[in-house]
Write a protein that holds these residues in place. Structure first.
Motif, PDB file in Angstrom:
ATOM      1  N   ASP A   1       0.828  -1.183   0.000  1.00 28.12           N
ATOM      2  CA  ASP A   1       0.000   0.000   0.000  1.00 28.12           C
ATOM      3  C   ASP A   1       0.872   1.246   0.000  1.00 28.12           C
ATOM      4  N   LYS A   2       0.266   2.364  -0.367  1.00 25.37           N
ATOM      5  CA  LYS A   2       0.996   3.619  -0.556  1.00 25.37           C
ATOM      6  C   LYS A   2       1.705   4.070   0.720  1.00 25.37           C
ATOM      7  N   MET A   3       1.055   3.943   1.866  1.00 25.26           N
ATOM      8  CA  MET A   3       1.643   4.406   3.122  1.00 25.26           C
ATOM      9  C   MET A   3       2.899   3.610   3.487  1.00 25.26           C
ATOM     10  N   SER A   4       2.896   2.322   3.267  1.00 20.73           N
ATOM     11  CA  SER A   4       4.080   1.527   3.596  1.00 20.73           C
ATOM     12  C   SER A   4       5.232   1.843   2.647  1.00 20.73           C
ATOM     13  N   ILE A   5       4.907   2.160   1.409  1.00 21.41           N
ATOM     14  CA  ILE A   5       5.948   2.555   0.452  1.00 21.41           C
ATOM     15  C   ILE A   5       6.573   3.877   0.886  1.00 21.41           C
ATOM     16  N   ILE A   6       5.741   4.816   1.308  1.00 24.02           N
ATOM     17  CA  ILE A   6       6.250   6.113   1.762  1.00 24.02           C
ATOM     18  C   ILE A   6       7.152   5.924   2.982  1.00 24.02           C
ATOM     19  N   LEU A   7       6.722   5.092   3.919  1.00 27.50           N
ATOM     20  CA  LEU A   7       7.549   4.830   5.106  1.00 27.50           C
ATOM     21  C   LEU A   7       8.866   4.162   4.730  1.00 27.50           C
ATOM     22  N   ASP A   8       8.836   3.256   3.760  1.00 32.68           N
ATOM     23  CA  ASP A   8      10.075   2.618   3.293  1.00 32.68           C
ATOM     24  C   ASP A   8      11.029   3.659   2.699  1.00 32.68           C
ATOM     25  N   VAL A   9      10.482   4.582   1.932  1.00 36.21           N
ATOM     26  CA  VAL A   9      11.306   5.630   1.316  1.00 36.21           C
ATOM     27  C   VAL A   9      11.901   6.529   2.404  1.00 36.21           C
ATOM     28  N   ILE A  10      11.086   6.919   3.368  1.00 41.72           N
ATOM     29  CA  ILE A  10      11.578   7.766   4.463  1.00 41.72           C
ATOM     30  C   ILE A  10      12.673   7.042   5.240  1.00 41.72           C
ATOM     31  N   ASN A  11      12.455   5.781   5.560  1.00 41.11           N
ATOM     32  CA  ASN A  11      13.461   5.017   6.306  1.00 41.11           C
ATOM     33  C   ASN A  11      14.760   4.883   5.529  1.00 41.11           C
ATOM     34  N   GLU A  12      14.673   4.669   4.237  1.00 39.78           N
ATOM     35  CA  GLU A  12      15.879   4.584   3.408  1.00 39.78           C
ATOM     36  C   GLU A  12      16.583   5.941   3.370  1.00 39.78           C
ATOM     37  N   PHE A  13      15.822   7.009   3.204  1.00 42.12           N
ATOM     38  CA  PHE A  13      16.372   8.362   3.190  1.00 42.12           C
ATOM     39  C   PHE A  13      17.085   8.658   4.507  1.00 42.12           C
ATOM     40  N   ARG A  14      16.479   8.265   5.616  1.00 42.18           N
ATOM     41  CA  ARG A  14      17.039   8.576   6.927  1.00 42.18           C
ATOM     42  C   ARG A  14      18.297   7.774   7.253  1.00 42.18           C
ATOM     43  N   LYS A  15      18.584   6.738   6.496  1.00 37.45           N
ATOM     44  CA  LYS A  15      19.845   6.018   6.701  1.00 37.45           C
ATOM     45  C   LYS A  15      21.030   6.945   6.445  1.00 37.45           C
ATOM     46  N   TYR A  16      20.845   7.893   5.546  1.00 35.73           N
ATOM     47  CA  TYR A  16      21.945   8.755   5.135  1.00 35.73           C
ATOM     48  C   TYR A  16      21.787  10.202   5.580  1.00 35.73           C
ATOM     49  N   ASP A  17      20.592  10.577   6.004  1.00 39.20           N
ATOM     50  CA  ASP A  17      20.331  11.963   6.395  1.00 39.20           C
ATOM     51  C   ASP A  17      19.463  12.006   7.651  1.00 39.20           C
ATOM     52  N   LYS A  18      19.997  11.502   8.748  1.00 40.57           N
ATOM     53  CA  LYS A  18      19.217  11.404   9.979  1.00 40.57           C
ATOM     54  C   LYS A  18      18.863  12.746  10.590  1.00 40.57           C
ATOM     55  N   TYR A  19      19.565  13.788  10.192  1.00 41.44           N
ATOM     56  CA  TYR A  19      19.275  15.107  10.747  1.00 41.44           C
ATOM     57  C   TYR A  19      17.949  15.659  10.223  1.00 41.44           C
ATOM     58  N   VAL A  20      17.426  15.117   9.117  1.00 43.79           N
ATOM     59  CA  VAL A  20      16.101  15.508   8.625  1.00 43.79           C
ATOM     60  C   VAL A  20      15.096  14.689   9.422  1.00 43.79           C
ATOM     61  N   ASN A  21      14.307  15.364  10.233  1.00 44.99           N
ATOM     62  CA  ASN A  21      13.474  14.613  11.168  1.00 44.99           C
ATOM     63  C   ASN A  21      11.977  14.876  11.057  1.00 44.99           C
ATOM     64  N   VAL A  22      11.547  15.791  10.198  1.00 42.77           N
ATOM     65  CA  VAL A  22      10.115  16.052  10.033  1.00 42.77           C
ATOM     66  C   VAL A  22       9.772  15.919   8.555  1.00 42.77           C
ATOM     67  N   PHE A  23       8.675  15.212   8.292  1.00 43.22           N
ATOM     68  CA  PHE A  23       8.228  14.985   6.920  1.00 43.22           C
ATOM     69  C   PHE A  23       6.789  15.454   6.775  1.00 43.22           C
ATOM     70  N   TYR A  24       6.500  16.025   5.586  1.00 43.97           N
ATOM     71  CA  TYR A  24       5.186  16.582   5.317  1.00 43.97           C
ATOM     72  C   TYR A  24       4.587  15.941   4.085  1.00 43.97           C
TER      73      TYR A  24
END
Length: 152
Positions: free
Chosen positions: A1-24
């Protein structure tokens, strides 16, 4: 589903940019937040590299497109030294632009980082400008053969 894909993308992104902590969401409504990551500045000259080579193509791209952008580099402490975990190319780009300080945040390192730092020091790589800038083909050849040798 779309929400799990978005969470997967955010989690992958945060592996390299943990200082970004708020998503809209697309409409700028709040989507998800993580704990804030403390950032601070360090002199570039005191950061120990954990890599030996820099990809020339990536460096040129970063120097071209991230001219005045703020960057954040993940570091850890090994034997009382700040060691860069990721972002060697971005760090060298800032050094080449005559920056003296860089934004960093503390992160957990992989156990292999200790070995990489040891090998870097054995090869007199104790500053980001000591990392050799090499072609994309050479980088892929050396890095892939290195990864193969340490996994055996």
């Amino acid at each position: 589903d779309k929400m799990s894909i978005i969470l997967d993308v955010i989690n992958e992104f945060r592996k390299y940019d943990k200082y970004v902590n708020v998503f809209y969401n697309d409409d700028n409504s709040f989507y998800k937040a993580y704990d804030e990551v403390f950032t601070f500045k360090l002199p570039i000259k005191i950061i120990q590299p954990s890599k030996f080579f820099i990809n020339k193509d990536r460096l040129e791209c970063i120097e071209k497109y991230l001219e005045n952008e703020e960057i954040y580099i993940p570091v850890t402490i090994i034997n009382d030294e700040y060691v860069i975990i990721d972002g060697h190319t971005r760090l060298l780009a800032k050094y080449n632009e005559d920056f003296k300080m860089v934004n960093v945040y503390m992160d957990k390192s992989d156990p292999i980082i200790d070995d990489l730092v040891y090998m870097a020091k054995e090869n007199n790589i104790n500053h980001i400008n000591k990392c050799e800038v090499i072609s994309n083909d050479d980088y892929n050849t050396y890095w892939n053969s290195f990864l193969t040798s340490i996994s055996e």
